[in-house]
Motif scaffolding. Structure first.
Motif: not given
Length: 330
Positions: A11-20, A33-40, A46-53
């Protein structure tokens, strides 16, 4: 310095963290970066330390006790959902009350979007879930269908694992489809399927004026073990996501170079601010407490959770007023 993995959409609101461009204090972030359904799906292990839920999915996990993730008051996805009801044009469905007794299709009865849709059908129009017949199936041919129907006492739901809702709706085999996805049978030149609310934006704006709710869809989860081992981490993560959100809003306001591939994005931003105020996408518990309480009540009323979960009980506390934010050159 902790190294953490993150799974979320770009998202535009997460991209600054993704690109540093934005950093989380004390954290080296490795983002996927994953589609939300894939992240869920991957969050189940519990594959990632931080995840969209999913918000609905997280409330369901609370009934099982001690979920793998602690919920943080960061909400990367919000959406109004009055646009998410599609009906067959020849079935005489002109208003929500016409949905009574009809066959309604959805890919998954339990999703957050569907909770919000059923809530406004019930609370604004008096149409309750038990007054409709529900089918769960893939939205499109080739997509995975449900293994079994969702079981809700008093609500008739059946699974059609080998069918697709888009084609069923176009043929008139079902009367309506609800959900976050747009069926491929809807669109220019496809007259068999229409939206229940043709002016969905106007209806959604009226909903906001009446309720003050901009519905939350997703939240951010932090691995519980990390949260318990590093008490400072939740707030540091929230501060980083807040900085990324602010940067996204600043990019939208910048008319020298348009942040989105839309010619009048700045004007649309101003129309949104005129209706909803400057802070229309807030993070934090305080700014979202009443909305989250309402969602928890809807979730419980719809039979998706065993009790009403107050957000103060399951959201990790975080202070969003601090300016301890690290930004890096693009």
């Amino acid at each position: 310095m902790l190294t953490l993995t993150l799974a979320c959409a770009a998202y535009d609101r997460t991209r600054p963290l993704i690109d540093g461009r934005v950093a989380i204090e004390g954290v080296a972030l490795r983002a996927t970066t994953l589609h939300p359904e894939a992240a869920f799906a991957r969050a189940k292990a519990a594959e990632f330390d931080l995840t969209e839920l999913s918000l609905s999915g997280y409330l369901r996990s609370l009934d099982a006790g001690n979920p793998a993730y602690v919920a943080l008051p960061v909400f990367p996805s919000r959406a109004f959902r009055h646009s998410g009801i599609y009906v067959h044009a020849g079935k005489g469905i002109r208003s929500p009350s016409d949905l009574r007794g009809r066959i309604i299709g959805t890919p998954d009865y339990k999703t957050t979007a569907n909770v919000w849709i059923r809530a406004f059908l019930d609370h604004d129009h008096g149409v309750q879930p038990r007054e409709m017949q529900w089918v769960e199936a893939a939205m499109e041919a080739g997509e995975p269908g449900p293994a079994a129907a969702t079981a809700i006492p008093g609500v008739p739901i059946r699974a059609l694992p080998d069918r697709d809702l888009s084609a069923m709706l176009a043929r008139g085999d079902i009367d309506a489809v609800i959900g976050a996805k747009v069926p491929s049978s809807f669109g220019p030149g496809r007259d068999a399927v229409v939206r229940l609310f043709p002016d969905s934006q106007g209806v959604e704006q009226d909903y906001y004026r009446r309720t003050g709710f901009f519905p939350i869809m997703h939240l951010l989860g932090l691995r519980r073990q990390l949260h318990e081992r590093h008490p400072w981490l939740a707030e540091a993560v929230c501060q980083g996501f807040e900085a990324a959100r602010r940067m996204a809003l600043q990019d939208i306001r910048d008319v020298c170079q348009l942040a989105a591939t839309l010619p009048w994005v700045a004007a649309e931003y101003q129309r949104t601010v005129d209706l909803m105020g400057e802070d229309y996408w807030p993070y934090g518990l305080d700014a979202n407490r009443e909305l989250l309480r309402a969602f928890a009540r809807y979730h419980f009323q719809q039979g998706l959770s065993g009790r009403q979960h107050d957000p103060g009980d399951w959201l990790a506390p975080a202070n969003f007023s601090s300016n301890r934010i690290t930004t890096r050159p693009a």
